[in-house]
Design a protein around this motif. Structure first.
Motif: not given
Length: 307
Positions: A235-242, A245-254
């Protein structure tokens, strides 16, 4: 009778147009970019924008039924006067493109900071779609709500990486949902526009079975004749990648919470038999969706295969 299709250049809207034309109905296709809708017999393409009320009278003139895309919002207000103007212009039936979340029961408030990112997203989605549904219900016109679950077209977010690197990188390989083909949504929407057997109904649509992320990638690979890889991230790697890629943190978290919740489920949205009950045919599979969209994923001369 003229039927207005809003969002007519989108993945679902253009298929609704196809079904109506095949049924011999006059169609008015509303889009912000008329050049994006190829000219064809039986279809009048008009420029219309939910955020430009001055475009509405011409769009609605002579229309009796509407396929209503969910972006009917102006200045933050669902409906924004479009629905009222439509009824005043003679529209007698709405088929609302809604979302499965509109049927969820929830006591969550979208602005509650104490709830998780996933619960907040679902509360926001439920609130937004139910607001449009309620506006249509209160209009005095006939109505049907079509509530698709998670659409298979979400896999197009992987297209660039598949074309260029033949790999998908994401967390929770076994997470999945009964992804619904947009063609199934269009079939049900057209049935509700053309027939009288769906008045006052809310149809929740899914695909026939859960398909995991790893299975999605395998199906896309089979459709394009390539051996694609699914690289599972933490999950941590995915959050960093997203975030990169331009996703905001709220979108990455959900997104992370959504996938985590779908590893053993999907408890949020199990498969429905709605499509088969309405059409008499099995719902299209994700494998069929992958075949239908194979050209979106094939490596091109521009991307050149594996990077």
């Amino acid at each position: 009778m003229t039927i207005l299709v809003t969002g007519a250049s989108g993945n679902t809207g253009r298929r609704v147009v196809d079904r109506l034309v095949a049924a011999g109905r006059r169609v008015r296709a509303m889009t912000r970019d008329p050049q994006s809708v190829p000219p064809r017999v039986g279809v009048e393409v008009v420029r219309g924008d939910f955020r430009r009320p001055e475009t509405w009278p011409a769009v609605l003139d002579g229309v009796e039924r509407i396929y209503l895309f969910p972006f009917v919002e102006v200045d933050g207000e669902p409906g924004g006067g479009f629905v009222d103007l439509a009824v005043g212009a003679g529209v007698r039936r709405f088929v609302v493109h809604s979302a499965a979340a509109a049927g969820f029961e929830s006591a969550d408030a979208p602005d509650d900071p104490q709830i998780s990112a996933l619960r907040r997203h679902l509360a926001e989605e439920r609130s937004a779609h139910r607001a449009v549904e309620r506006m249509v219900e209160a209009s005095g016109a006939e109505w049907t709500h079509v509530r698709p679950g998670l659409l298979a077209v979400g896999a197009l977010n992987w297209a660039d990486r598949i074309r260029s690197r033949q790999v998908v990188r994401a967390p929770y390989a076994s997470a999945g949902f009964p992804w619904v083909h947009e063609a199934d949504v269009a079939d049900v929407a057209a049935a509700a526009l053309l027939g009288d057997g769906h008045l006052g109904a809310a149809h929740t649509l899914t695909g026939p079975a859960k398909v995991s992320q790893a299975e999605q990638v395998a199906a896309i690979g089979a459709a394009i004749g390539l051996d694609l890889r699914f690289e599972e991230l933490t999950p941590e790697q995915a959050r960093d990648q997203w975030l990169a890629d331009g996703y905001d943190r709220g979108t990455a978290d959900w997104l992370i919470e959504l996938l985590a919740a779908a590893v053993d489920g999907p408890d949020l949205l199990p498969p429905t038999d709605t499509y088969q009950r309405i059409t008499g045919r099995p719902a299209r599979t994700f494998a069929q969706w992958a075949v239908d969209h194979a050209d979106d994923f094939r490596p091109t001369a521009r991307t050149g295969g594996v990077a």
